[in-house]
Write a protein that holds these residues in place. Structure first.
Motif, short mmCIF file in Angstrom:
data_model
loop_
_atom_site.label_atom_id
_atom_site.label_comp_id
_atom_site.label_asym_id
_atom_site.label_seq_id
_atom_site.Cartn_x
_atom_site.Cartn_y
_atom_site.Cartn_z
N SER A 136 0.83 -1.20 0.00
CA SER A 136 0.00 0.00 0.00
C SER A 136 0.88 1.26 0.00
O SER A 136 0.67 2.17 -0.80
CB SER A 136 -0.93 -0.01 1.22
N LEU A 137 1.85 1.30 0.87
CA LEU A 137 2.75 2.45 0.95
C LEU A 137 3.54 2.63 -0.34
O LEU A 137 3.73 3.75 -0.82
CB LEU A 137 3.69 2.32 2.14
N TYR A 138 4.00 1.54 -0.92
CA TYR A 138 4.77 1.61 -2.16
C TYR A 138 3.90 2.17 -3.29
O TYR A 138 4.33 3.04 -4.05
CB TYR A 138 5.30 0.23 -2.53
N SER A 139 2.67 1.70 -3.39
CA SER A 139 1.76 2.18 -4.43
C SER A 139 1.45 3.66 -4.23
O SER A 139 1.36 4.42 -5.21
CB SER A 139 0.47 1.36 -4.42
N MET A 140 1.30 4.08 -2.99
CA MET A 140 1.05 5.50 -2.71
C MET A 140 2.26 6.34 -3.12
O MET A 140 2.10 7.43 -3.69
CB MET A 140 0.75 5.71 -1.23
N ALA A 141 3.45 5.84 -2.84
CA ALA A 141 4.66 6.57 -3.23
C ALA A 141 4.72 6.75 -4.75
O ALA A 141 5.10 7.80 -5.24
CB ALA A 141 5.90 5.84 -2.73
N ARG A 142 4.30 5.72 -5.46
CA ARG A 142 4.28 5.82 -6.93
C ARG A 142 3.30 6.89 -7.38
O ARG A 142 3.59 7.66 -8.29
CB ARG A 142 3.89 4.48 -7.54
N VAL A 143 2.13 6.93 -6.76
CA VAL A 143 1.12 7.91 -7.13
C VAL A 143 1.59 9.33 -6.81
O VAL A 143 1.37 10.26 -7.58
CB VAL A 143 -0.22 7.61 -6.42
#
Length: 159
Positions: A136-143
Motif C-alpha cells: 500500500s505504501l509503495y503504491s502510494m509513493a508511486r502515485v
C-alpha cells in the motif's frame, strides 16, 4: 518531495520498526500487536496538519490521517482507486482496536481490508499484514511521485 514536507512524523519510528516482525505473529494476540505497531508507523504517524495544507477537509468536517491521505491520493487517481490503496492501512488501524474485543463481524471485515486470510496460520497472517502495508505504501509513493499521473497498476511510474 512532491508534498513539500514529510508525509510522516519521525518520532520514535525506528524503535517500533525494530520490533515489528511477522514471526511475532504466532497467535491472535501477536497479530493484533503487529497491527498496533503498523498503525503507529502509518496512520498515527501521518502529518495530518501538513497534509491538510494541501487538501482541505470539507467545511464543517474534520478528517483524520487516513481520510486526509485518501483525499490527497484521490486528487491524482480518483476516489475509488484512492480508497482501494488506503484500505489495507484502514484494516490495520481497525485491527489495532481488536485488543478491545471487536465483534467477529468487524474483525472479519478488518482482516479483509488488510488483505489477511483468517484461515491461514498466524505467522502467515502476520506476513500478509506486513505485505499489504508495504504494498500500500509503495503504491502510494508511486502515485505521489512528481510527474506521475497514472494509477499504481500502470508500469509508467516507478518509485
Amino acid at each position: 518531495e512532491s508534498l513539500g514536507s514529510p508525509l510522516f512524523r519521525g518520532h520514535g519510528l525506528f524503535d517500533i520498526l525494530a520490533r515489528t516482525h511477522d514471526s511475532d505473529s504466532t497467535d491472535q494476540v501477536g497479530l493484533f500487536s503487529l497491527a498496533k505497531d503498523r498503525a503507529r508507523l502509518t496512520a498515527d504517524s501521518i502529518d495530518t496538519a501538513g497534509l491538510q495544507k494541501l487538501v482541505r477537509p470539507p467545511k464543517g468536517e474534520s478528517q483524520r490521517s487516513l481520510k486526509t491521505l485518501t483525499s490527497l491520493l484521490a486528487q491524482k487517481i480518483g476516489d475509488s482507486e484512492a480508497r482501494q490503496l488506503v484500505a489495507p492501512l484502514v484494516g490495520i488501524y481497525e485491527l489495532r482496536l481488536a485488543d478491545a474485543h471487536l465483534p467477529a463481524s468487524d474483525l472479519a471485515e478488518s482482516l479483509q481490508l488488510a488483505n489477511v486470510d483468517p484461515a491461514c496460520p498466524f505467522v502467515i497472517q502476520g506476513y500478509q499484514l506486513l505485505h499489504a502495508c508495504v504494498s500500500s505504501l509503495y503504491s502510494m509513493a508511486r502515485v505521489l511521485k512528481p510527474g506521475c499521473t497514472s494509477p499504481p497498476s500502470d508500469s509508467g511510474c516507478s518509485v
